[in-house]
Design a protein around this motif. Structure first.
Motif, PDB file in Angstrom:
ATOM      1  N   ARG A   1       0.834  -1.211   0.000  1.00  0.00           N
ATOM      2  CA  ARG A   1       0.000   0.000   0.000  1.00  0.00           C
ATOM      3  C   ARG A   1       0.865   1.256   0.000  1.00  0.00           C
ATOM      4  O   ARG A   1       0.591   2.219  -0.732  1.00  0.00           O
TER       5      ARG A   1
ATOM      6  N   PHE B   1       2.282   1.953  -3.452  1.00  0.00           N
ATOM      7  CA  PHE B   1       1.280   2.589  -4.316  1.00  0.00           C
ATOM      8  C   PHE B   1       1.143   4.079  -3.987  1.00  0.00           C
ATOM      9  O   PHE B   1       1.081   4.929  -4.881  1.00  0.00           O
TER      10      PHE B   1
ATOM     11  N   GLU C   1      -1.219   2.746  -9.404  1.00  0.00           N
ATOM     12  CA  GLU C   1      -2.240   1.752  -9.145  1.00  0.00           C
ATOM     13  C   GLU C   1      -1.638   0.346  -9.288  1.00  0.00           C
ATOM     14  O   GLU C   1      -0.576   0.187  -9.898  1.00  0.00           O
ATOM     15  N   PRO C   2      -2.306  -0.673  -8.761  1.00  0.00           N
ATOM     16  CA  PRO C   2      -1.787  -2.042  -8.899  1.00  0.00           C
ATOM     17  C   PRO C   2      -1.518  -2.449 -10.344  1.00  0.00           C
ATOM     18  O   PRO C   2      -0.589  -3.225 -10.602  1.00  0.00           O
TER      19      PRO C   2
ATOM     20  N   LEU D   1      -5.965  -5.383   1.194  1.00  0.00           N
ATOM     21  CA  LEU D   1      -5.799  -4.351   0.172  1.00  0.00           C
ATOM     22  C   LEU D   1      -7.142  -3.921  -0.423  1.00  0.00           C
ATOM     23  O   LEU D   1      -7.346  -2.742  -0.748  1.00  0.00           O
TER      24      LEU D   1
ATOM     25  N   TYR E   1      -7.698  -1.283  -3.233  1.00  0.00           N
ATOM     26  CA  TYR E   1      -6.664  -1.777  -4.137  1.00  0.00           C
ATOM     27  C   TYR E   1      -6.942  -3.254  -4.424  1.00  0.00           C
ATOM     28  O   TYR E   1      -6.949  -4.077  -3.505  1.00  0.00           O
TER      29      TYR E   1
END
Length: 351
Positions: free
Chosen positions: A230, A233, A239-240, A263, A268
């Motif tokens: 996290r 990011f 973003e993932p 997540l 996420y």
């Protein structure tokens, strides 16, 4: 990837670094045991040793030999001599890092011994990349290892005891992985071969959710993996989907689901591009490893064999490599303390 920094600073957000001159992984080597060689990744390892003792008299000596072989193999593959390496950064699970100190002693390379439990490969690569990018070293060898029998003897029960393992338990990988990190101009690449660069890192914090079960490492480590991923990011404002794969070290089947759920609570979703080295290491149906693989060697040999191959073959362009560690000892467990976790993220890209 957004990089909100001035020209002088490499610091990103709260816990990350973006390298201005991304170091290059110029060689990698993997040495594994018989059980690991029988698993799904077995054909990708450089060396598979059939003798769990590695020709030595004790499990601890066996692990030292395992690490020595990985170090010698990566030097051979890079076409380098031990004198060419500025620093060796490594660690293991055994008390006082004896697998490392005895394993690499005769190489006579300046050593930084580190301990991050099973996150040690991420820590070793992070420190190595910082040294190279900062101009403090031109070539660094990052390495770690683990051995099933040595880990069982130290953290759980001697093998002769024959205790039953719960389904949440993982199987410590017998293996050692090593990489040489150097400046990009030292990579000997063919015209069609991409450079494998370390673009950035996110250093993890200790996270403790109060898990007391030393047989359930996945549950203990998943919160730290969540925290580091996290933060990556947030620090890089991505973003993932920025990554082709987000890869944890050894959460196994139990920790995998916890991580995905944690997540998702923060909006996420990594379920489509996530994998775990402990799950990849063994065949769940035929190898009787319960929750999957674990140990310092788990992420190290998976990275140096399978993950790097996917990058070199251009199947993936960007991965977030997140080795995970459970910070317990015999003393802390016997005194009834909880099992904190830590995870270190390394951003690796093919370019």
């Amino acid at each position: 990837m957004s990089q909100n920094r001035n020209n002088q600073s490499k610091m990103i957000g709260k816990q990350s670094i973006a390298f201005q001159n991304p170091p290059c992984i110029i060689a990698a080597a993997s040495v594994a045991g018989k059980k690991e060689g029988e698993g799904p990744l077995g054909k990708l390892f450089d060396v598979v040793q059939q003798d769990p003792m590695f020709g030595k008299n004790s499990w601890e000596e066996a692990e030292s030999e395992l690490m020595k072989q990985a170090a010698m193999k990566v030097l051979e593959k890079a076409g380098l001599k031990k004198e060419d390496i500025r620093y060796l950064i490594g660690g293991d699970l055994l008390g006082q890092l004896i697998a490392t100190s005895f394993g690499v002693a005769e190489l006579s390379i300046p050593l930084l011994g580190i301990y991050g439990a099973c996150s040690t490969m991420g820590e070793a690569m992070s420190i190595g990349a910082m040294l190279v990018d900062g101009g403090f070293a031109d070539k660094v060898l990052s390495i770690t290892s683990s051995h099933f029998a040595g880990a069982e003897k130290q953290f759980r029960f001697p093998l002769d005891y024959g205790n039953q393992r719960p389904y949440s338990a993982s199987w410590t990988v017998t293996g050692s992985g090593a990489v040489i990190i150097a400046t990009r101009d030292q990579a000997k690449l063919s015209p069609s071969e991409p450079a494998i660069l370390i673009k950035g890192i996110t250093t993890g914090k200790i996270v403790d959710f109060g898990i007391e079960d030393s047989m359930n490492m996945g549950a203990a480590m998943a919160p730290s993996a969540f925290d580091t991923i996290r933060q990556n990011f947030e620090d890089f404002q991505i973003e993932p989907s920025y990554y082709d794969r987000i890869i944890t070290g050894d959460l196994g089947y139990v920790g995998k689901n916890i991580l995905i759920d944690l997540l998702k609570e923060k909006n996420y979703d990594i379920s489509n591009n996530y994998m775990d080295c402990g799950i990849e290491m063994f065949d769940k149906d035929s190898q009787d490893t319960h929750a999957g693989g674990s140990g310092c060697g788990c992420s190290a040999v998976t990275f140096t064999s399978y993950i790097l191959k996917q990058l070199k073959d251009r199947n993936w362009k960007r991965v977030l490599f997140v080795p995970t560690g459970a910070l317990l000892s015999q003393t802390s467990f016997n005194e009834g303390q909880t099992v904190p976790g830590i995870a270190h993220a390394v951003m690796v890209e093919a370019e």
